[in-house]
Structure formats: structure tokens, C-alpha cells
Design a protein around this motif. Structure first.
Motif, PDB file in Angstrom:
ATOM      1  N   GLY A  32       0.617  -1.106   0.092  1.00 30.61           N
ATOM      2  CA  GLY A  32       0.050   0.012  -0.084  1.00 30.61           C
ATOM      3  C   GLY A  32       0.780   1.209   0.036  1.00 30.61           C
ATOM      4  N   ALA A  33       1.900   1.272   0.790  1.00 26.16           N
ATOM      5  CA  ALA A  33       2.828   2.448   0.827  1.00 26.16           C
ATOM      6  C   ALA A  33       3.391   2.728  -0.542  1.00 26.16           C
ATOM      7  CB  ALA A  33       3.819   2.253   2.003  1.00 26.16           C
ATOM      8  N   CYS A  34       4.072   1.682  -1.189  1.00 23.38           N
ATOM      9  CA  CYS A  34       4.707   1.782  -2.526  1.00 23.38           C
ATOM     10  C   CYS A  34       3.520   2.131  -3.541  1.00 23.38           C
ATOM     11  CB  CYS A  34       5.137   0.230  -2.823  1.00 23.38           C
ATOM     12  SG  CYS A  34       6.694  -0.351  -1.984  1.00 23.38           S
ATOM     13  N   TYR A  35       2.216   1.650  -3.412  1.00 22.64           N
ATOM     14  CA  TYR A  35       1.242   2.104  -4.380  1.00 22.64           C
ATOM     15  C   TYR A  35       0.992   3.710  -4.126  1.00 22.64           C
ATOM     16  CZ  TYR A  35      -3.341   2.891  -6.783  1.00 22.64           C
ATOM     17  OH  TYR A  35      -4.405   3.153  -7.540  1.00 22.64           O
ATOM     18  N   ILE A  36       0.934   4.222  -3.049  1.00 20.61           N
ATOM     19  CA  ILE A  36       0.697   5.534  -2.500  1.00 20.61           C
ATOM     20  C   ILE A  36       1.857   6.436  -3.146  1.00 20.61           C
ATOM     21  CG2 ILE A  36       0.326   7.313  -0.720  1.00 20.61           C
ATOM     22  CD1 ILE A  36      -0.859   5.155   0.940  1.00 20.61           C
ATOM     23  N   ILE A  37       3.181   5.829  -3.024  1.00 17.90           N
ATOM     24  CA  ILE A  37       4.427   6.484  -3.622  1.00 17.90           C
ATOM     25  C   ILE A  37       4.211   6.663  -5.116  1.00 17.90           C
ATOM     26  CG2 ILE A  37       6.795   6.284  -4.067  1.00 17.90           C
ATOM     27  CD1 ILE A  37       6.926   5.234  -1.024  1.00 17.90           C
ATOM     28  N   SER A  38       3.823   5.666  -5.803  1.00 22.70           N
ATOM     29  CA  SER A  38       3.617   5.907  -7.307  1.00 22.70           C
ATOM     30  C   SER A  38       2.692   6.793  -7.697  1.00 22.70           C
ATOM     31  CB  SER A  38       3.305   4.314  -7.870  1.00 22.70           C
ATOM     32  OG  SER A  38       2.026   3.983  -7.286  1.00 22.70           O
ATOM     33  N   LEU A  39       1.402   6.744  -6.889  1.00 22.47           N
ATOM     34  CA  LEU A  39       0.621   8.160  -7.099  1.00 22.47           C
ATOM     35  C   LEU A  39       1.075   9.237  -6.856  1.00 22.47           C
ATOM     36  CD1 LEU A  39      -2.681   6.208  -5.752  1.00 22.47           C
ATOM     37  CD2 LEU A  39      -1.844   6.472  -8.064  1.00 22.47           C
ATOM     38  N   LYS A  40       1.837   9.483  -5.871  1.00 25.26           N
ATOM     39  CA  LYS A  40       2.284  10.888  -5.567  1.00 25.26           C
ATOM     40  C   LYS A  40       3.070  11.208  -6.284  1.00 25.26           C
ATOM     41  CE  LYS A  40      -0.076  11.920  -1.647  1.00 25.26           C
ATOM     42  NZ  LYS A  40      -1.108  12.864  -1.484  1.00 25.26           N
ATOM     43  N   ASN A  41       4.144  10.456  -6.679  1.00 23.30           N
ATOM     44  CA  ASN A  41       5.172  10.919  -7.986  1.00 23.30           C
ATOM     45  C   ASN A  41       4.666  11.323  -9.174  1.00 23.30           C
ATOM     46  OD1 ASN A  41       8.139  10.387  -6.792  1.00 23.30           O
ATOM     47  ND2 ASN A  41       6.971   9.008  -5.740  1.00 23.30           N
ATOM     48  N   ALA A  42       3.407  10.868  -9.541  1.00 23.31           N
ATOM     49  CA  ALA A  42       2.928  10.854 -10.777  1.00 23.31           C
ATOM     50  C   ALA A  42       2.539  12.703 -10.590  1.00 23.31           C
ATOM     51  CB  ALA A  42       1.682  10.171 -10.950  1.00 23.31           C
ATOM     52  N   GLU A  43       2.242  13.209  -9.725  1.00 20.36           N
ATOM     53  CA  GLU A  43       1.987  14.691  -9.482  1.00 20.36           C
ATOM     54  C   GLU A  43       3.136  15.527  -9.243  1.00 20.36           C
ATOM     55  OE1 GLU A  43      -1.145  14.918  -6.522  1.00 20.36           O
ATOM     56  OE2 GLU A  43      -2.441  13.437  -7.708  1.00 20.36           O
ATOM     57  N   ASN A  44       3.795  15.204  -8.125  1.00 19.82           N
ATOM     58  CA  ASN A  44       5.010  16.002  -7.604  1.00 19.82           C
ATOM     59  C   ASN A  44       5.855  14.938  -6.965  1.00 19.82           C
ATOM     60  OD1 ASN A  44       4.168  18.717  -8.539  1.00 19.82           O
ATOM     61  ND2 ASN A  44       2.590  18.566  -6.696  1.00 19.82           N
ATOM     62  N   LYS A  45       7.329  15.344  -7.195  1.00 19.52           N
ATOM     63  CA  LYS A  45       8.237  14.435  -6.351  1.00 19.52           C
ATOM     64  C   LYS A  45       8.354  15.172  -5.115  1.00 19.52           C
ATOM     65  CE  LYS A  45      11.121  13.355 -10.339  1.00 19.52           C
ATOM     66  NZ  LYS A  45      12.629  13.335 -10.932  1.00 19.52           N
ATOM     67  N   LEU A  46       8.735  13.806  -4.061  1.00 20.86           N
ATOM     68  CA  LEU A  46       8.599  13.956  -2.611  1.00 20.86           C
ATOM     69  C   LEU A  46       9.986  14.762  -2.478  1.00 20.86           C
ATOM     70  CD1 LEU A  46       7.459  13.592   0.330  1.00 20.86           C
ATOM     71  CD2 LEU A  46       8.994  11.308   0.027  1.00 20.86           C
ATOM     72  N   LYS A  47       9.883  15.963  -1.756  1.00 17.88           N
ATOM     73  CA  LYS A  47      10.927  16.616  -1.147  1.00 17.88           C
ATOM     74  C   LYS A  47      11.235  16.381   0.257  1.00 17.88           C
ATOM     75  CE  LYS A  47      11.173  20.024  -4.957  1.00 17.88           C
ATOM     76  NZ  LYS A  47      11.173  21.525  -5.053  1.00 17.88           N
ATOM     77  N   ILE A  48      12.643  16.297   0.938  1.00 17.63           N
ATOM     78  CA  ILE A  48      12.924  16.000   2.091  1.00 17.63           C
ATOM     79  C   ILE A  48      14.144  17.270   2.525  1.00 17.63           C
ATOM     80  CG2 ILE A  48      13.444  14.743   4.183  1.00 17.63           C
ATOM     81  CD1 ILE A  48      12.159  12.254   2.873  1.00 17.63           C
ATOM     82  N   LEU A  49      13.769  18.056   3.270  1.00 16.30           N
ATOM     83  CA  LEU A  49      14.633  18.874   3.543  1.00 16.30           C
ATOM     84  C   LEU A  49      15.379  20.019   2.179  1.00 16.30           C
ATOM     85  CD1 LEU A  49      16.823  17.293   6.283  1.00 16.30           C
ATOM     86  CD2 LEU A  49      15.027  18.912   6.666  1.00 16.30           C
ATOM     87  N   GLY A  50      14.438  20.052   1.481  1.00 17.63           N
ATOM     88  CA  GLY A  50      14.740  20.575   0.169  1.00 17.63           C
ATOM     89  C   GLY A  50      15.341  19.949  -0.974  1.00 17.63           C
ATOM     90  N   LYS A  51      15.555  18.636  -0.656  1.00 18.51           N
ATOM     91  CA  LYS A  51      16.084  17.676  -1.515  1.00 18.51           C
ATOM     92  C   LYS A  51      15.106  16.672  -2.069  1.00 18.51           C
ATOM     93  CE  LYS A  51      19.811  14.289  -1.882  1.00 18.51           C
ATOM     94  NZ  LYS A  51      20.965  13.502  -1.091  1.00 18.51           N
ATOM     95  N   TYR A 104      11.183   4.059  -2.383  1.00 13.94           N
ATOM     96  CA  TYR A 104      11.021   2.614  -1.982  1.00 13.94           C
ATOM     97  C   TYR A 104      12.057   2.343  -1.029  1.00 13.94           C
ATOM     98  CZ  TYR A 104       7.525   2.563  -6.006  1.00 13.94           C
ATOM     99  OH  TYR A 104       6.819   2.471  -6.954  1.00 13.94           O
ATOM    100  N   ALA A 105      13.219   2.648  -1.212  1.00  7.92           N
ATOM    101  CA  ALA A 105      14.174   2.011  -0.001  1.00  7.92           C
ATOM    102  C   ALA A 105      13.700   2.366   1.325  1.00  7.92           C
ATOM    103  CB  ALA A 105      15.603   2.424  -0.506  1.00  7.92           C
ATOM    104  N   VAL A 106      13.079   3.699   1.519  1.00  9.01           N
ATOM    105  CA  VAL A 106      12.848   4.245   2.578  1.00  9.01           C
ATOM    106  C   VAL A 106      11.547   3.419   3.361  1.00  9.01           C
ATOM    107  CG1 VAL A 106      11.791   6.405   3.951  1.00  9.01           C
ATOM    108  CG2 VAL A 106      13.598   6.701   2.302  1.00  9.01           C
ATOM    109  N   VAL A 107      10.770   2.866   2.445  1.00 10.06           N
ATOM    110  CA  VAL A 107       9.558   2.280   2.578  1.00 10.06           C
ATOM    111  C   VAL A 107      10.050   0.878   3.203  1.00 10.06           C
ATOM    112  CG1 VAL A 107       7.763   1.101   1.978  1.00 10.06           C
ATOM    113  CG2 VAL A 107       8.049   3.407   1.219  1.00 10.06           C
ATOM    114  N   GLY A 108      11.105   0.408   2.446  1.00 12.67           N
ATOM    115  CA  GLY A 108      11.761  -0.845   2.685  1.00 12.67           C
ATOM    116  C   GLY A 108      12.283  -0.994   4.153  1.00 12.67           C
TER     117      GLY A 108
END
Length: 203
Positions: free
Chosen positions: A121-140, A148-152
Motif C-alpha cells: 500500500g505504501a509503494c502504491y501511494i508513492i507511485s500515485l504521489k510521484n505522478a503529480e509531484n516529487k517528494l522533497k525532504i529538507l529541500g532535496k 521505495y528504499a525508505v519504505v523497505g
């Protein structure tokens, strides 16, 4: 008649000119989304081809479990050759046996089933979110693989609590035991012909 003149000097208004950079960003997002869809479709096609080839290679299950073909070898010498021939002959059947053991282990372990469902489920949500905007953490920005590695990594404690390690060892051990037992006890066609000739000579 009265002359009507247009006063162009008093005409005022805002004309929106599309920003080239925003249009290029939009095109880049669309092209990236199309690339992900194409990669997913290609992976699905390769998976389907592998499944179809594996299914085509399955030998009849009646032949696979035929009790008349099982015989304890007289010595240890012919066992390695018999095992190699049977694994090559029944490799698709052994693959489905392995998958059956995996399915049995997952279905009989509710915690492991929940952990797998949460990870997928987490991997599926990531695929949906990345279709719109890429995830940024601390501006990166993080790539899809990094996410996916973080989810693992985050799901590792959940799998540990669910007993995934013992389940993996059980699956490997049960598969190895069953496959080796079947491959070492199942006679090859050459051996069966030799046994039939011996029986004919005795008769």
C-alpha cells in the motif's frame, strides 16, 4: 451621418503570455509520467511472458506424482544425475510448488499478511504521489527508488515482528526438502526402461 472613430489610445488590458518555463515543466512532468507508465507496462509484459513460459513448461501433474515412478536408489552414485535430470525436467512444476508454499505460509500468518499489505500500500501511494509531484525532504528531491528504499527500511521492524525471517527460512527449508526428496526418488525415463527390461527378463 456621424463618423465613429476608435480611440486605440484608451484601450488597456492585461494579456497573459504563457510562461515557457512552466509549460516546459508541465511537459516534463507529463513525459516523466508517460515514461513510468511505459516502464510499468514493459515490466508487466515481461512478467506475463515469464509466467506464460513457466506455465507452458509444466509437465502433467499426473506424471509428476505418479507413484509407480518413485523408487529408492540402490546406491548414492546415481542420485546426483537423477536429481539434475528431474530438476531440469520438472523445473516449472517445482516453481509452482515453491509458490504454493509461499502462499500457504503467507495465508497462515495474519501478521505477515498485514505487513505485506502495508508495504504494498505504501509503494502504491508513492507511485500515485510521484505522478503529480516529487517528494522533497529538507529541500532535496528523492527519486522513486530512494522512496521505495525508505519504505523497505521503515517496514523492516514490522516484518521482523511478523516473523518474516522464520517464514523465509521455513519456505526455503520446506521447498528444498520437498524438491530434493522428489528429485532423488523419481526415476528418470532411462531408469524406468531399465527396470521394465529387468522385469521382462524375470518373467
Amino acid at each position: 451621418m456621424t463618423d465613429t472613430k476608435l480611440d486605440f489610445g484608451n484601450i488597456a488590458g492585461d494579456i497573459d503570455i504563457p510562461d515557457k518555463q512552466s509549460s516546459l515543466k508541465g511537459k516534463g512532468r507529463i513525459s516523466g509520467f508517460k515514461a513510468r507508465i511505459m516502464s510499468l507496462s514493459l515490466s508487466n509484459v515481461s512478467a506475463r511472458e515469464w509466467i506464460s513460459k513457466t506455465r507452458e513448461g509444466i509437465k502433467p501433474w499426473g506424471e509428476f506424482i505418479s507413484t509407480s515412478r518413485f523408487k529408492v536408489p540402490k546406491s548414492v552414485k546415481p542420485v546426483p544425475g537423477r536429481v539434475m535430470k528431474n530438476i531440469e525436467h520438472f523445473q516449472s512444476n517445482y516453481m509452482f510448488v515453491f509458490l504454493g508454499l509461499v502462499l500457504f505460509c503467507v495465508l497462515t500468518s495474519p501478521m505477515l499478511l498485514v505487513a505485506i499489505a502495508a508495504c504494498l500500500g505504501a509503494c502504491y501511494i508513492i507511485s500515485l504521489k510521484n505522478a503529480e509531484n516529487k517528494l522533497k525532504i529538507l529541500g532535496k528531491e528523492l527519486s522513486v527508488g530512494q522512496q521505495y528504499a525508505v519504505v523497505g527500511v521503515c517496514s523492516f521492524p514490522l516484518f521482523w515482528l511478523a516473523g518474516a525471517g522464520s517464514a523465509v527460512f521455513w519456505i526455503i527449508g520446506a521447498s528444498f526438502f520437498f524438491i530434493m526428496l522428489h528429485a532423488s526418488m523419481y526415476m528418470t525415463p532411462d531408469e524406468q526402461e531399465a527396470v521394465e527390461l529387468e522385469m521382462d527378463e524375470v518373467v
